[in-house]
Structure formats: structure tokens, C-alpha cells
Design a protein around this motif. Sequence first.
Motif, PDB file in Angstrom:
ATOM      1  N   ARG A  40       2.368   4.017  -1.309  1.00 14.99           N
ATOM      2  CA  ARG A  40       2.812   5.077  -2.804  1.00 14.99           C
ATOM      3  C   ARG A  40       3.716   5.504  -2.609  1.00 14.99           C
ATOM      4  O   ARG A  40       4.910   5.530  -2.290  1.00 14.99           O
TER       5      ARG A  40
ATOM      6  N   THR B 180       0.701  -1.668  -0.406  1.00 17.04           N
ATOM      7  CA  THR B 180       0.226  -0.506  -0.205  1.00 17.04           C
ATOM      8  C   THR B 180       0.805   1.174  -0.291  1.00 17.04           C
ATOM      9  O   THR B 180       0.218   2.645   0.345  1.00 17.04           O
TER      10      THR B 180
ATOM     11  N   TYR C 194       2.057  -3.501  -6.743  1.00 19.92           N
ATOM     12  CA  TYR C 194       2.332  -2.022  -6.062  1.00 19.92           C
ATOM     13  C   TYR C 194       1.499  -0.622  -6.895  1.00 19.92           C
ATOM     14  O   TYR C 194       1.397  -0.667  -7.488  1.00 19.92           O
ATOM     15  N   THR C 195       0.028  -0.845  -6.250  1.00 20.86           N
ATOM     16  CA  THR C 195      -1.064  -0.491  -7.227  1.00 20.86           C
ATOM     17  C   THR C 195      -0.971   1.824  -6.892  1.00 20.86           C
ATOM     18  O   THR C 195      -2.227   1.781  -7.259  1.00 20.86           O
ATOM     19  N   ASP C 196      -0.273   2.162  -5.378  1.00 23.40           N
ATOM     20  CA  ASP C 196      -0.800   2.902  -5.530  1.00 23.40           C
ATOM     21  C   ASP C 196       0.445   4.226  -5.594  1.00 23.40           C
ATOM     22  O   ASP C 196       1.656   4.480  -5.225  1.00 23.40           O
TER      23      ASP C 196
ATOM     24  N   TYR D  46      -1.505  10.381   3.836  1.00 24.62           N
ATOM     25  CA  TYR D  46      -2.407   9.537   3.925  1.00 24.62           C
ATOM     26  C   TYR D  46      -3.733   9.877   4.487  1.00 24.62           C
ATOM     27  O   TYR D  46      -3.133  10.878   5.372  1.00 24.62           O
TER      28      TYR D  46
ATOM     29  N   LYS E  13     -16.007   2.573   0.555  1.00 20.33           N
ATOM     30  CA  LYS E  13     -15.700   3.016  -0.544  1.00 20.33           C
ATOM     31  C   LYS E  13     -17.404   3.958  -0.988  1.00 20.33           C
ATOM     32  O   LYS E  13     -18.217   3.357  -0.854  1.00 20.33           O
TER      33      LYS E  13
ATOM     34  N   ILE F  76      -9.069   9.196  -0.799  1.00 16.45           N
ATOM     35  CA  ILE F  76      -6.901   8.378  -0.626  1.00 16.45           C
ATOM     36  C   ILE F  76      -7.325   8.682  -1.807  1.00 16.45           C
ATOM     37  O   ILE F  76      -8.311   7.616  -3.136  1.00 16.45           O
ATOM     38  N   HIS F  77      -5.889   8.631  -2.993  1.00 20.73           N
ATOM     39  CA  HIS F  77      -5.562   8.068  -3.457  1.00 20.73           C
ATOM     40  C   HIS F  77      -4.658   6.665  -3.937  1.00 20.73           C
ATOM     41  O   HIS F  77      -4.118   6.395  -2.710  1.00 20.73           O
ATOM     42  N   GLN F  78      -5.181   5.855  -4.132  1.00 22.36           N
ATOM     43  CA  GLN F  78      -4.578   4.784  -4.329  1.00 22.36           C
ATOM     44  C   GLN F  78      -5.037   3.930  -6.245  1.00 22.36           C
ATOM     45  O   GLN F  78      -5.408   4.585  -7.030  1.00 22.36           O
ATOM     46  N   ASP F  79      -3.893   2.891  -6.799  1.00 25.24           N
ATOM     47  CA  ASP F  79      -3.815   2.789  -8.096  1.00 25.24           C
ATOM     48  C   ASP F  79      -4.327   3.945  -9.077  1.00 25.24           C
ATOM     49  O   ASP F  79      -4.692   3.824  -9.749  1.00 25.24           O
TER      50      ASP F  79
END
Length: 651
Positions: free
Chosen positions: A301, A299, A332-334, A407, A429, A415-418
Motif C-alpha cells: 500500500r 501489493t 502498484y494498484t493499492d 492489512y 470477494k 480489504i483496501h485495494q486499488d
Amino acid sequence: MKKQTLEKLIKSETTIQSKHYHDVLHTFLAGMVAAGVLLTISSNTPVHAAANDTNDVKTSLTMSSSNSSSSDQVTSSSVRSSSESANSATDEEDTNKSTDSTASSNASKAESVSDSKTSQDAQQTSANSQSSSQVSSSSSSAVSSSETVTNNSSSNENNVVAENSSSVASTALSTKDQNNSAVTNKKVLAAADTQVDSWEIGDASRPRVDAVDVSSYQDGMTQANFNELKAKGVKTVIVKVTQGNNYTNPYASQEINYAQNAGLNIMVYHYATFNSTDSAKQEANYLLQELNTLNLAKTTRIFADMEDVGTSSDDVKDNLLNFFNVLNAAGYTDHAAYAYLNYQYLAQVIAAVGKQNIWLAQYPYTPSASNLKNTDYGAWQDSSQTELSGYDGYLDSSIDYNGLVVYQTANNGFIHQDANVYYYENNTKVTGQKKINNYWYYFDDASGAMVTGFKSIANQNKTVYYNSNGQMQYGQQQINGYWYLFDSILGSMKTGFQYIANQNKTVYYNNNGQMQYGQQQINGHWYLFDNNLGSMKTGFQYIANQNKTVYYNNNGQMQYGQQQINGHWYLFDNTTGAMKTGFQYIANQNKTVYYNNNGQMQYGQQQINGHWYLFDNTTGAMKTGFQYIANQNKTVYYNNNGQMQYGQQQI
């Protein structure tokens, strides 16, 4: 004097716009000190811009010996390294420098110098920093033409005396050379309007410091320093992990441990040099090896640092996405991107990740809390010269705008993700429409990813537009070069004819919502809209490219046939709408009439081209034969062409 004080001096002398400048020049300049060379760098000339050829970088710097008042010109030939490459994040006051400043900048470019700390034996360099720099001098009295310069920070304090070529005043600095003999010199910062400012984290007059980033340049930071960051309100430490496909920050593990121990969030960055699909994948795989070694959570970034001149390519967007795709495949998608304001391909980086996922660098001389910049980006790196109480060195500081470098908990917030943005409420969500802080957002019905751009909302039968921050827009908006109009309450995109009250004009938006210009055929009618304003035209209009005058009624529609306008009769072509002049035969009324140059039908006696004609006072019909002219008490004769006759006539 500690290493950090030396580097502070160097940084105070330059208008620094790239957060990696310090790593680039660290070994080179420390070695100059060891050689007893005094270095002069203009305070207004960037020295961190990368050269075009990364394998053969030549840097010209003005130097003087500590034992001589004169200066010698020393040229660094073939300074090679696999570590930090220097690039610039553009200063707003430094964007349009004069030609002289540009020339000075070009004369002081350094491509890369190892930021790894070497041992006294230059033959035993680490696997992560294998380069050394050779400095050749134009004067043998300054340095040997093939002297190898190394940075020995493990056992010796170094010496640099920077004497500004623009006669900046000085403040005292003291250090020791490799023979432990004391050397004292003076240096003072230039005035605030011409010199990059230094300020301390916690200064309320400056932008809030949400995050700092560190690399091998900050190897001297202790656990106490990281604890102080936490105490000052800093939330995140962004650690450099790798560069290219052959350099690893040897202090990354230590810096991550210190930050975690202090309760700070951890993010990391990779300094990119890739410029193709293959090199992007190679660098991503190289980064993954180190992420695994550091045992960083999936997770975490990860920022792709897009500032190196080596990344310059028309395929920046695709290369960046290929880099991220390798990280995605590994879990690792963030991830997001770092760039500076004048990076040549910033638009492509934006296209790849979106503005909200860009950490943008721009260094004003004096950043201020009352004048925040780049608020439409995810975060702003505002300075590379922030100070921390208890640490004798500089840090890069950044302020967060929407959760990019800070974060946010999944309990609530963005939330910033992928490479996407999500919004959580109560650990869940949000999907669909959501009003947050008086702005409407839309989160994808399936994935929950925040929507930007045009969005059709089927159950409300409307199309709306969300800007790069995901907020619904209202009123007139210029998007990709077109003007659109969105309902001031509902945000629904307008089409068709619309009256813009505050501009007192009627305009037309096509089915795509785009304002129209020039001649337009709409529902079987021709209209004319101003080429600049889009305002609908009415009345008589001259169409230059068709060499005709036409008439648009109050509804903006082109008119045809006979039209009575302001008490005058006009005739317009039934096909083209062109206004008629001269003699015209009206078939359905079996009459010939005459329209003057203004297109108006004429009545009574008219002299035309040297001949007298008579037109009916009511219908305008041209008269022929014998006619009595009452006001002249005479009878005259008009032939079949309507022309008055004179002399003897056989009729």
C-alpha cells in the motif's frame, strides 16, 4: 546525549501538527548546536509551516550564546534543500490562535532542511541530500553572517538548549558539543492543557497504536526497537520512501528490513510536492524507481502524503489521480492518501480517494482512548510524540478504523485495494448486498468494489444510499445540501408526500428524493411548502411576491372559484387562485355579491363606501328595485347599482 534526546526536546517545545516536522529541522538545528548557539522556540507557536517560496526561506529564531545571558536575533537567509518540507496537521486546541500567535508562527517558518546524515566534510554530501543551510546573524558575537551549518551525526553528539519564551519550567538535559565539552541545561514541559503531550506506546488510556511511520528521522532505531513495536501490538510500519522528484530516504531499506524481520506489515509513503499533471507524473515515476530498487511487492500500500504547501492547486484532485494512474500502470494498484485536518484542499483529496482511504492527521494536546476522533476516515494519526521503551526518540502513532493502515487477511474482512474497498469471505470477494455487523453494504456485482452514494437495487425496486463507509442509511438524511427520507426498515428512498411524525409535518420529495420548498405544482395542483422546514401549508396563505392571498385545503391544494370555508363563502380567481374582495358578478348564478376585506360574502343591509346596499339573506345576491325592510317596517328603493335612493325619484 543521543541525537534522539535532542530532537525530543525540540518536539516537546512546539505544537506539532505535521508528521514530517522532525526531518525538516533536523540538520538545521543540529548545526546550530555545533555553532554553540542556544535556541528559543515558543511552545505554543508552530514552526513547521512551509513558506510560500520554497527557494528562498527566511526563518527568524530567537537565539542566545551559551556564554552570554542576552539573546541575539539570528536570521537564516536562503535556507535551501531538496528534502523534507514542513507543514501542519492542525491541533484542535490550536485552530483559532490569536493574532499574536499567528504573527509568531509566521516569524518562525522553515521550508526545508535536509534529513540526510552528512559526513564531517560538508563537500561530500550524498546524492539524496545535497543542500546545506547558511545562517547569518544580526550580531557578530553570536555567529558569523555566512556560517555554513551541517549536521554531523556520525561522530559527534550535538547540543541544543531550548529556553521557552513563555517561561516554561525545565528538566535537565546533558550533551556534548563538537569539542566534547559537557554542556548541561534544563527544560521542562508546559502544563498538559497548553503543551503537546508525550506518552508511551502501550498506554491503555491513549488511542490504540496500530501503526507508526518512520523516515530518516528514525535512523537510530535498531532491530530491537522494531521487535518492541511488535511486542507492544503495533501491526504496521509505514516507511517514507521518496519526496518530490529528487529525494530518497537513505534509511528506507534498513527500516523496511527491520520491520519485516520483526514480523510487522510494511506500507510506504511518498511526500508529494506536485501541483500539475506533469509534476505528478514525474514524482510517480521517481517513486517507482525506488520501489523497484527496494523490490517491494506490487501489493504494497502506497500513501500520497498531501501536506506540502507546494501541492496547493485547484487541480489537487486531478493531480492526485494522475499520480496514482502512473502507479496503476506499473502494477502498484493499492494506494491511498495522507492529509491533515486543515489542509486547504482536503475536500479534493476526499473526492479523489474517498474518506475511507484517507489517513488523517490531527494532534490533540492529550489524545485519549475514550475520545477517538475522525472515525469517519480510514485512520487517524493522533500524535507525533509517542515514545517507545528502549528508543530515545519520538514516533508518529496512528489508529486504524477500517483496515487502512492495517492489512487484513483475504480470508475475511474489508480489504483496501486499488483505491477501492472490498470484502472477502473464505478468500473470495463478496458481490452484491451483504449484511456485516448489522449494517447493509453493497459490493459491485462485477468488480466487488464497495459502493457508496445512491444505488438502485433493481430486484427490490428501490433506491438506497450508502454513506462514505459503505453503510446503508435510514430515516432523514441531509446529503449534498438536500434532505432525503429513507425507509426506517428497508432503507428505500421515499418520494412524494410523506408525513414526518416526530416533526408533525407533511413534506414532499420529488422524483430524485429531494425535499421541496416554496410553491410547487404537483399532479396539476399547486401546493405551498415552508421555505425552511419544507412543511406543507394549508388554509389561507399570503404569497408576497405575487401580492395575493390564496387558500389551500386540508390536502394542501390551492382552491379556485366559490368556496365555503368555516361557514363563510369566498371567491378565488379561477386562474390564479387569488382571493376576491368587493363586488363580484357570479355569472352561472346571475347574481352580484359582495366580499368584504377578509374575502367573506356579505348578507342583508351593508353600508359600503357611503352607500346602503341590500343583499339576499340566503344567496347574498344584491337587491335592486323596491324592497320592504321588515325589521324597520319600511319600503326602500335600490337603483340598478344596488344603492339605496333618497328624495324624489322618477322610477
